[in-house]
Design a protein around this motif. Structure first.
Motif: not given
Length: 1018
Positions: A754, A758, A760-761
């Motif tokens: 992660i 952000t 996100k991945e």
């Protein structure tokens, strides 16, 4: 101050990674296969030991200007032993360590030692072949192959001449060559063991084998000879002594020049020569002070040397540099480089050491300073000033500790804060007789103490205001200094009840915000003041820091137990920040907030901080991540415009550029190498699904985020098909994930990195897990089972109700028998009352029963009609005998008394709940359809049908029986009379049914009435 250290470090970090990753390090030792632990049925995994947090940090162990951290792992710091003979990194990212205590696997978090019951102990060499199988050379048990979670052993029984394996390598034909203490052997493609016969090697103790880029195998012996093999035959064989080199202790082929090799000697020399030309062309390089060289590892522009007394390397110009100030310096037997560029060294006496590039620079170590608490840092006049509890530290641009008149002035006094002003002066807050010191570039200075008007010589902090004045906090109040004079102060008279002020921040239009030591935050606006405390949503009234954030138009507030912010003078506490004991906050150019705490450094997006989500994403730095020391409580750290942050720590000074901090986690290897099914390990092959049995009760999934660099990324996982949402944590906290009693079906386990800014991945992997369905999980099973269950339930219900019905019927029969017996007994009593009407009740009941049969009544209803009819005259028990047995016709008065028997009978029977209808016949049998009957004079619609039946039977028997006042009437006369009164007195339909009974001969002179005695006339 001009400090180019960080820039040099960053450049070298990239350069060094190029050096050690540009060419395959240990060319002859290919990286090794994914291997799995076995016999770990105990889910607690007792062989796993958490890595110790302690790390030795050093600046520039390579001598080329990089910030590095050297970490030694031994029995006191995570490694389950204090020695390591060899190490490799397999292609799946795990690091494997061979030691006398056995085989050890490392995942970056914890070490796992394979139990000796597996047959693996005293590991000397490790190798991964082209098929990603792990080969393990032991000191006394031969060689073992580890594949798909199983060990296969080759020893003397299989044909080895010696069980002591020193080195393993693979040739270009796929044969596994094995060096032993007594010659060589090989395992062919069919996994059959053979002895490699050669007169020059048969009796030799072979120490080492390496494969060159040209496919040729190079080796050396304990006697100091070295040789090459091609197609399992000796191509060249040399004696080091014969060549004048002395004893050759190690060999490694040059990866860039086929035929050329590096030779290590027992002396302090490395020999580089061409074996293809018979070693007539060679060079000798000194690597003093290292002696007895155990391994040479050429890689790119560096040639690493591992020796009995330390580590070093030859650079591109063959200049040798020894690594100093590192914790490993004895019996260093080898080195590898992991996929992230970290260096690993093994020592048969000290364990294994990782040397990793660090984003932090330990300035105290670089300057060779002793460990001490640092309270404040400040950049001034091209030098770094650091205030400690025992005086002032000055570091020049080369990170050398220097002295000047100011260090002599301050001596060993405690310094709490150092700041510069716009005029080029340096201000130092002390806890000493010097109080506040203002130092000028020309070396002159002024002091401000109690004698000059300060309330105390214990000065905490100083700051410059927008109007050029200096504001000072000391015990007892806040003071203003202008033109080197104290010109004003704030104390309790200004509304500041707690004058222990820990921090000061200037707001808009000259407003002052003061953080107190226990009474919250004060606002001073001209001559007015106000206060913010717990009632204003502060979590604590101890305010350690207030910082103005012009970008977000707010003020950050750090208290003793929380992080908060104030916008438009409304305070919001960030309730979901991961740690409470924080000291300071800084912001990088990427929107990240760096929070210094007693636990390390937390980095989180400032926007995320303001949103205050329940599980925020963040990056965390501690000593495992290269942080040399933790920030001092309530310390003041300096930061440059370029992002260089100089951290005042509990043991010294460290530096990191927060703008250039590399948080890229793209090199991290994600892997799920195995799962555990009810304690049994199963290998997981990349890209393949894995099937588990239907009776699996517990599933443990071993997912790894493999990184050995000094970083602690955030990872998340979830099991698609079971988990509702992903679980996020730091890599250091990631362990096996357990699921119990999963239903049969298809699942997918996802493991991701992660991005902490952000959320996100950045990269992810998944493994498909199929759990076989149990027989009861198929839809057809439940359909059949449902039908069977319904049938069983229906049968059980039937049997239950049948049993209940039988019991009820029996009870009803008993009840009915009781009713029958009681009614018959009462009927006999009634008939005994009048000799002339003896048998009347039974005959009326019998006629009523026959009429009910004609009318289609059920057996139960017929029996009830019979019993009701038996009791129709029970009221006559209340009629005096002289009236009831009077020979002649009754008088009008007597008739009125006689008529009361219907009402009396109803009253006698109405409360019998066991047979509630018994009262109907007694109460209504003398009512008429036209309403002229008695006792109530109701009409047909209100007369129960059973009473109408009894009325016909009673009238018939009354006329067809002899009475005291008249004789029996002829049958045809009776029928004629009944028909005459039909429709007015009696129900005509029922009268017709009676006529049918007469016509059938069931009622008449010679007819026998079942259950009824003959009439007196008969």
């Amino acid at each position: 101050m001009k400090i180019p250290l960080r820039q040099k470090n960053k450049k070298f970090s990239r350069q060094l990674k190029t050096i050690i990753c540009g060419t395959a390090l240990l060319t002859g030792l290919s990286l090794f296969a994914p291997c799995l632990p076995v016999n770990t049925g105990n889910t607690q995994n007792p062989g796993i030991v958490k890595t110790a947090k302690a790390a030795s940090s050093t600046e520039d162990p390579t001598g080329l200007g990089a910030s590095y951290t050297a970490i030694l792992y031994d029995s006191s710091s995570g490694l389950p032993t204090s020695e390591a003979n060899t190490a490799i990194q397999t292609s799946d990212g795990f690091i494997w360590i061979g030691s006398y205590s056995g085989l050890i696997r490392y995942d970056g978090n914890s070490f796992y030692r394979y139990d000796s019951s597996d047959g693996i102990s005293n590991v000397i060499s490790l190798f991964e072949d082209s098929k990603k199988r792990l080969w393990i050379g032991t000191n006394d048990s031969g060689v073992a192959k580890y594949e798909n979670g199983k060990f296969t052993f080759y020893g003397k029984i299989e044909g080895l001449k010696s069980s002591s394996i020193r080195s393993i390598v693979e040739d270009t034909d796929g044969n596994i060559l094995i060096a032993t203490t007594l010659g060589m052997a090989y395992i062919d493609k069919k996994q059959k063991l053979h002895i490699l016969h050669d007169p020059q090697l048969d009796s030799e103790y072979i120490c080492e084998l390496r494969r060159g880029e040209d496919g040729i195998i190079y080796g050396e012996t304990i006697s100091g000879a070295f040789f090459s093999l091609e197609e399992k035959r000796v191509k060249a064989f040399f004696s080091g002594n014969d060549l004048g080199f002395g004893v050759i202790s190690c060999i490694h082929p040059d990866p860039e020049h086929p035929g050329f090799v590096y030779l290590g000697t027992e002396k302090s020399e490395v020999i580089y020569g061409d074996m293809g030309s018979g070693m007539t062309n060679y060079q000798v390089y000194s690597v003093a002070p290292q002696i007895n060289i155990n391994a040479i590892v050429p890689s790119g522009n560096a040639i690493w040397v591992c020796a009995d007394n330390g580590i070093g390397y030859l650079d591109k110009s063959f200049h040798y540099t020894e690594l100093k100030n590192i914790p490993m310096n004895n019996s260093v037997d080898g080195m590898i480089t992991d996929f992230e560029g970290d260096l690993w060294f093994v020592s048969s006496r000290q364990g294994i050491m990782k040397v990793a590039p660090s984003q932090f620079t330990d300035l105290s170590l670089a300057a060779h300073l002793e460990s001490k608490v640092v309270n404040t840092t400040c950049l001034y006049d091209n030098m770094l000033y650091a205030g400690t509890d025992t005086g002032l530290i000055l570091l020049d641009k080369n990170n050398r500790s220097v002295k000047n008149s100011l260090t002599e002035l301050l001596g060993e006094n405690r310094i709490r804060c150092i700041k510069t002003d716009s005029k080029g002066n340096l201000w130092l807050c002390t806890y000493s007789d010097l109080g506040l010191v203002c130092y000028h570039k020309d070396g002159s200075y002024e002091t401000f103490t109690e004698k000059d008007g300060l309330s105390s010589n214990r000065v905490r902090t100083v700051a410059e205001l927008s109007d050029g004045k200096m504001i000072v906090s000391c015990s007892g109040g806040i003071f203003l200094i202008e033109n080197e004079k104290i010109t004003g102060h704030y104390d309790s008279s200004n509304g500041i009840s707690n004058t222990e002020i820990l921090c000061i921040e200037e707001g808009e239009n000259g407003v002052l915000y003061l953080g107190s030591d226990g009474d919250g935050l004060y606002k001073i606006d001209g001559n007015s003041s106000s206060r913010f405390g717990l009632e204003d949503h502060l979590a604590s009234e101890v305010i350690l820091r207030i910082k103005k954030d012009t970008e977000r138009n707010l003020y950050w507030i750090i208290t003793s137990n929380s992080l908060a912010y104030m916008k438009d003078e409304k305070i919001t506490t960030i309730s979901h920040f991961p740690y409470p004991n924080n000291f300071d906050i800084f912001f990088d150019e990427h929107g990240g907030a760096w929070v210094l705490s007693s636990n390390g450094i937390y980095v989180m997006s400032a926007d995320t901080l303001l949103k205050n989500p329940k599980n925020p994403e963040y990056t965390f730095y501690d000593t495992k991540c290269g942080l040399p020391c933790i920030a001092t409580a309530n310390s003041r750290s300096a930061i440059e415009e370029n992002g260089n942050l100089y951290i005042a720590g509990t043991t010294g000074i460290s530096m990191i550029n927060i703008n250039e901090a590399d948080e890229s986690d793209t090199e991290i290897k994600l892997t799920v190498p195995f799962i555990q099914v009810d304690g049994e390990l199963k290998s997981v092959k990349a890209g393949k699904s894995i099937t588990i049995p239907a009776d699996c009760k517990r599933l443990d999934i071993f997912g790894y985020a493999l990184t050995y660099a000094l970083k602690n990324p955030r990872v998340s996982y979830y099991l698609e098909g079971f988990d509702d949402k992903a679980v996020t944590m730091s890599k250091q906290d990631l362990g096996e994930v357990s699921y119990t009693n999963l239903s049969g079906g298809k699942y997918k386990f996802h493991l991701s990195i992660i991005n902490t800014l952000t959320g996100k991945e950045e990269n992810s992997i998944s493994v498909t897990i199929i759990k076989k369905r149990a027989f009861y999980e198929y839809p057809g099973f439940w359909l059949v089972t449902g039908i069977i269950v319904v049938a069983i339930v229906a049968l059980l219900i039937f049997l239950y109700f049948h049993k209940k019905t039988v019991a009820l019927m029996k009870k009803q029969e008993e009840k009915q028998q009781y009713i029958d017996e009681v009614t018959q007994a009462f009927a006999k009593c009634i008939d005994l009352k009048d000799n002339y009407t003896r048998g009347h009740s039974f005959r009326v009941a019998a006629y009523s029963r026959m009429l009910a049969e004609k009318m289609g009544y059920s057996d139960t209803e017929i029996k009830e009609v019979y019993n009701i009819a038996l009791m129709h005259d029970i009221g006559k028990l209340s009629v005096p005998d002289e009236i009831l047995g009077k020979p002649g016709a009754p008088t009008d008065e007597e008739y009125e008394i006689l008529k009361q028997h219907a009402k009396k009978g109803y009253e006698i029977l109405k409360d019998i709940t066991i047979a509630p209808n018994l009262a109907i016949g007694a109460g209504y049998h003398h009512e008429r359809l036209d309403g002229k009957g008695y006792p109530n004079g109701v009409t047909e619609k209100d007369i129960p049908l059973v009473a109408q039946i009894i009325a016909v039977a009673d009238t018939f028997d009354a006329m067809y029986s002899t009475r005291p006042y008249r004789k029996q009437m002829p049958l045809d006369v009776v029928i004629t009379e009944l028909k005459r009164v039909s429709g007015t007195q009696l129900n005509g339909e029922i009268v017709n049914y009676l006529g049918e009974l007469v016509a059938e001969g069931r009622v008449g002179k010679k007819a026998e009435i079942p259950g009824a005695p003959a009439s007196p006339a008969e």
